[in-house]
Motif scaffolding. Structure first.
Motif, short mmCIF file in Angstrom:
data_model
loop_
_atom_site.label_atom_id
_atom_site.label_comp_id
_atom_site.label_asym_id
_atom_site.label_seq_id
_atom_site.Cartn_x
_atom_site.Cartn_y
_atom_site.Cartn_z
N VAL A 1 0.83 -1.21 0.00
CA VAL A 1 0.00 0.00 0.00
C VAL A 1 0.86 1.26 0.00
O VAL A 1 0.50 2.26 -0.61
CB VAL A 1 -0.98 -0.02 1.21
CG1 VAL A 1 -1.70 1.29 1.35
CG2 VAL A 1 -1.95 -1.16 1.04
N GLY A 2 1.99 1.23 0.68
CA GLY A 2 2.84 2.41 0.70
C GLY A 2 3.76 2.41 1.91
O GLY A 2 3.91 1.41 2.60
N ASN A 3 4.34 3.58 2.18
CA ASN A 3 5.24 3.69 3.32
C ASN A 3 4.45 3.72 4.63
O ASN A 3 3.21 3.64 4.63
CB ASN A 3 6.15 4.91 3.17
CG ASN A 3 5.39 6.21 3.17
OD1 ASN A 3 4.24 6.28 3.56
ND2 ASN A 3 6.05 7.27 2.73
N ALA A 4 5.13 3.85 5.74
CA ALA A 4 4.50 3.77 7.06
C ALA A 4 3.43 4.84 7.24
O ALA A 4 2.37 4.58 7.84
CB ALA A 4 5.55 3.88 8.16
N VAL A 5 3.67 6.04 6.76
CA VAL A 5 2.70 7.12 6.91
C VAL A 5 1.41 6.77 6.18
O VAL A 5 0.30 6.92 6.73
CB VAL A 5 3.29 8.45 6.38
CG1 VAL A 5 2.25 9.54 6.39
CG2 VAL A 5 4.50 8.86 7.20
N VAL A 6 1.52 6.29 4.96
CA VAL A 6 0.34 5.93 4.17
C VAL A 6 -0.38 4.74 4.79
O VAL A 6 -1.62 4.73 4.88
CB VAL A 6 0.77 5.61 2.71
CG1 VAL A 6 -0.39 5.04 1.92
CG2 VAL A 6 1.32 6.85 2.05
N ARG A 7 0.37 3.74 5.24
CA ARG A 7 -0.27 2.57 5.87
C ARG A 7 -1.00 2.95 7.15
O ARG A 7 -2.12 2.48 7.40
CB ARG A 7 0.77 1.49 6.17
CG ARG A 7 1.35 0.85 4.93
CD ARG A 7 2.13 -0.42 5.23
NE ARG A 7 3.08 -0.31 6.31
CZ ARG A 7 4.37 0.02 6.17
NH1 ARG A 7 4.85 0.31 4.97
NH2 ARG A 7 5.18 0.05 7.21
N ASN A 8 -0.41 3.80 7.97
CA ASN A 8 -1.07 4.21 9.21
C ASN A 8 -2.32 5.04 8.93
O ASN A 8 -3.33 4.88 9.61
CB ASN A 8 -0.10 5.00 10.10
CG ASN A 8 0.90 4.10 10.76
OD1 ASN A 8 0.63 2.93 11.01
ND2 ASN A 8 2.08 4.62 11.05
N ARG A 9 -2.27 5.90 7.94
CA ARG A 9 -3.45 6.69 7.58
C ARG A 9 -4.57 5.76 7.10
O ARG A 9 -5.73 5.92 7.47
CB ARG A 9 -3.10 7.71 6.50
CG ARG A 9 -4.28 8.58 6.13
CD ARG A 9 -3.90 9.65 5.13
NE ARG A 9 -2.94 10.56 5.75
CZ ARG A 9 -1.83 10.97 5.15
NH1 ARG A 9 -1.53 10.56 3.94
NH2 ARG A 9 -1.02 11.81 5.76
N THR A 10 -4.21 4.78 6.30
CA THR A 10 -5.18 3.80 5.82
C THR A 10 -5.78 3.01 6.97
O THR A 10 -6.99 2.80 7.05
CB THR A 10 -4.50 2.84 4.82
OG1 THR A 10 -3.93 3.61 3.75
CG2 THR A 10 -5.48 1.85 4.26
#
Length: 120
Positions: free
Chosen positions: A60-69
């Motif tokens: 899905v993406g980096n840690a920031v993107v995964r946490n937002r998701t």
């Protein structure tokens, strides 16, 4: 004197946190992929509140993107379970790449349809 918040009658959902719990739901439960989310559901033989697990892969993406998701999934599930009482089940919500760009109301609808498809 400050106003009191009304007491909520629904029990707070528990959390799935350990890998064996996720693997048990994945191997023995039912699966439904709808729009921006994949739901794995395993019925338990009790009347305890639902237990939730959330996961988003590195695709899905980096840690920031995964946490937002993951946060979007958590909030959508929280609002949905506040209006719909679910007991005796373990649920794992898996975020997809399309989860982060999906409209929030559509995401809630996806979770609602996935719950219906899995029979929860």
């Amino acid at each position: 004197m400050p106003a009191r918040k009304p007491s909520c009658t629904a029990a707070k959902p528990g959390r799935l946190k350990r890998r064996p719990e996720f693997l048990r739901v994945a191997s023995s439960g039912r699966k439904a992929a709808v729009g921006g989310v994949v739901l794995q559901a395993l019925a338990r033989a009790d009347t305890e509140p639902v237990r939730l697990g959330f996961t988003v892969t590195k695709k899905v993406g980096n840690a920031v993107v995964r946490n937002r998701t993951r946060r979007r999934l958590k909030e959508a599930a929280r609002l949905l379970l506040a209006e719909r009482q679910v007991v005796g089940a373990d649920l794992v919500l898996i975020g997809r790449d399309s989860t982060r760009a999906r409209k929030f109301t559509a995401l809630q609808g996806d979770i609602r349809r996935a719950l219906e498809r899995t029979g929860v």
